[in-house]
Design a protein around this motif. Structure first.
Motif, mmCIF file in Angstrom:
data_model
loop_
_atom_site.group_PDB
_atom_site.id
_atom_site.type_symbol
_atom_site.label_atom_id
_atom_site.label_comp_id
_atom_site.label_asym_id
_atom_site.label_seq_id
_atom_site.Cartn_x
_atom_site.Cartn_y
_atom_site.Cartn_z
ATOM 1 N N UNK A 192 0.806 -1.219 0.000
ATOM 2 C CA UNK A 192 0.000 0.000 0.000
ATOM 3 C C UNK A 192 0.847 1.281 0.000
ATOM 4 N N UNK A 193 1.947 1.360 0.767
ATOM 5 C CA UNK A 193 2.755 2.592 0.721
ATOM 6 C C UNK A 193 3.360 2.868 -0.644
ATOM 7 N N UNK A 194 3.721 1.813 -1.388
ATOM 8 C CA UNK A 194 4.240 2.006 -2.743
ATOM 9 C C UNK A 194 3.178 2.652 -3.629
ATOM 10 N N UNK A 195 1.969 2.111 -3.556
ATOM 11 C CA UNK A 195 0.920 2.658 -4.409
ATOM 12 C C UNK A 195 0.552 4.066 -3.980
ATOM 13 N N UNK A 196 0.607 4.345 -2.696
ATOM 14 C CA UNK A 196 0.297 5.699 -2.237
ATOM 15 C C UNK A 196 1.286 6.703 -2.798
ATOM 16 N N UNK A 197 2.559 6.313 -2.937
ATOM 17 C CA UNK A 197 3.535 7.209 -3.548
ATOM 18 C C UNK A 197 3.216 7.431 -5.030
ATOM 19 N N UNK A 198 2.774 6.374 -5.711
ATOM 20 C CA UNK A 198 2.355 6.527 -7.105
ATOM 21 C C UNK A 198 1.190 7.496 -7.211
ATOM 22 N N UNK A 199 0.235 7.384 -6.315
ATOM 23 C CA UNK A 199 -0.909 8.293 -6.315
ATOM 24 C C UNK A 199 -0.437 9.727 -6.070
ATOM 25 N N UNK A 215 -6.100 3.155 -8.114
ATOM 26 C CA UNK A 215 -6.614 2.586 -6.872
ATOM 27 C C UNK A 215 -5.914 1.271 -6.560
ATOM 28 N N UNK A 216 -5.836 0.949 -5.277
ATOM 29 C CA UNK A 216 -5.342 -0.349 -4.823
ATOM 30 C C UNK A 216 -6.500 -1.339 -4.773
ATOM 31 N N UNK A 217 -6.245 -2.534 -5.260
ATOM 32 C CA UNK A 217 -7.200 -3.623 -5.124
ATOM 33 C C UNK A 217 -6.531 -4.672 -4.243
ATOM 34 N N UNK A 218 -6.956 -4.737 -2.979
ATOM 35 C CA UNK A 218 -6.302 -5.615 -2.013
ATOM 36 C C UNK A 218 -6.646 -7.079 -2.267
ATOM 37 N N UNK A 219 -5.635 -7.925 -2.151
ATOM 38 C CA UNK A 219 -5.858 -9.364 -2.254
ATOM 39 C C UNK A 219 -6.637 -9.838 -1.036
ATOM 40 N N UNK A 220 -7.655 -10.674 -1.232
ATOM 41 C CA UNK A 220 -8.412 -11.190 -0.079
ATOM 42 C C UNK A 220 -7.720 -12.351 0.605
ATOM 43 N N UNK A 221 -6.610 -12.855 0.020
ATOM 44 C CA UNK A 221 -5.935 -14.041 0.551
ATOM 45 C C UNK A 221 -4.858 -13.630 1.549
#
Length: 351
Positions: free
Chosen positions: A178-185, A203-209
């Motif tokens: 998530x922090x990586x994607x937040x930097x991209x955003x 947007x981040x799509x979190x893995x449910x696993x």
């Protein structure tokens, strides 16, 4: 004041649920960027954590870009050893698990110069302090016994270029990413604010696993030898699972917080057989860890056998693998060049 990580995770989970509903309604609205470093074969942690989700989303009709991140194989090492072999193996892994090269764009960093050229303007949008706070960079600095390379330090911004070159609006991630994607955003917003609207804010799509642990109870990793690669021969599958850590209690239960090693084997069986882990634990019951390991060996081998056979067949035709990769590289390059032209126009550097 920094946001509470648990609040951030809950917000990401709520947003992911909303996104899943929107994907079901109109999958063609979404473009995904995902990928892996070619440092060895994919393992079951990769498969259940991210790769199975890619296949599922592609089958729903989402457009998929899959990056073989060969430049990023250099982030934490002096040289990228056996790189051609690892690249071929990674492409074969993708095909063997069901990624369709007729629909997905599979490509490499090194073949898409315009993507990498985005790194320079993107670096101007972030501070050294922001890069230093990134968890991956921070952990590498703390753990490294040698100087951290500039490529490692800029790794999060390179990932932003990976995602934004094709204007991906959705990125499947685990909670650790998530922090990586937040930097991209952040990069996307700052570029758009400074130069005009060019990029989506993905947007981040979190893995449910939940994460699978390695067979030693630690984080599953290629380098630690505690993983089960998709290509692992059946006799080695059995040997590794027999050596997996459990605990002294005979009755098998599914209690991830208090019995993580046992729960990990139970979860592995459940994932391979598409079952509920509590049901798996109840089936083994008082038969103990040896019975659980036998069940895990059968489940994993049954799951891996067709993937292993398909992978071997793809690797028997290296020319086909390279044709698939060349076609993906050409498409990714054309898209990256279009994006770079937009960036130059926005920045008034299109002389």
């Amino acid at each position: 004041m920094s946001p509470d990580p648990s609040d951030t995770l809950l917000a990401a989970q709520r947003r992911s649920a909303e996104l899943e509903a929107r994907i079901a309604e109109d999958p063609a609205r979404f473009r995904i960027l995902t990928g892996d470093r070619p440092t060895g074969p994919l393992h079951l942690g990769h498969y259940f954590g991210t790769v199975a989700g890619r296949v599922r989303l592609q089958r729903l009709g989402v457009e998929l870009f899959v990056l073989v991140a060969d430049y990023q194989a250099l982030t934490d090492r002096d040289v990228a050893e056996n790189l051609p072999e690892h690249v071929d193996g990674l492409v074969a892994d993708y095909l063997a698990v069901g990624i369709d090269p007729g629909k997905a764009t599979i490509f490499t960093h090194s073949a898409v110069p315009a993507l990498n050229q985005l790194l320079l303007p993107f670096l101007s949008l972030v501070s050294v302090a922001e890069l230093s706070r990134n968890p991956t960079v921070k952990e590498e600095i703390e753990a490294s016994r040698r100087a951290v390379s500039g490529l490692m330090f800029t790794y999060p911004v390179h990932q932003a270029a990976d995602i934004l070159f094709c204007k991906a609006n959705l990125v499947p991630v685990g909670k650790d990413q998530l922090p990586h994607l937040e930097l991209t955003r952040t990069v996307s917003r700052r570029f758009n604010d400074r130069y005009g609207p060019v990029f989506p804010v993905p947007d981040a799509l979190l893995s449910p696993v939940p994460h699978l642990l390695g067979l030693d109870g630690q984080k599953m990793s290629k380098s630690r030898g505690n993983a089960i690669p998709l290509s692992l021969p059946s006799d080695e599958v059995a040997r590794r699972i027999r050596g997996a850590r459990t605990d002294a209690q005979r009755r098998i239960t599914y209690e991830p917080d208090t019995r993580p090693e046992v729960a990990n084997l139970v979860r592995l069986v459940a994932l391979c057989q598409d079952r509920d882990p509590v049901e798996v634990a109840d089936e083994v019951g008082d038969a103990g860890a040896a019975a659980l390991k036998r069940l895990a060996i059968d489940a994993v081998e049954g799951f891996l056998a067709p993937i292993r056979a398909a992978r071997a067949a793809y690797l028997d035709d290296r020319a086909q693998l390279r044709r698939i990769l060349r076609a993906g590289n050409e498409r990714a390059s054309a898209i990256a060049e279009d994006t770079l032209r937009e960036v130059r126009a926005a920045m008034a550097t299109d002389y």
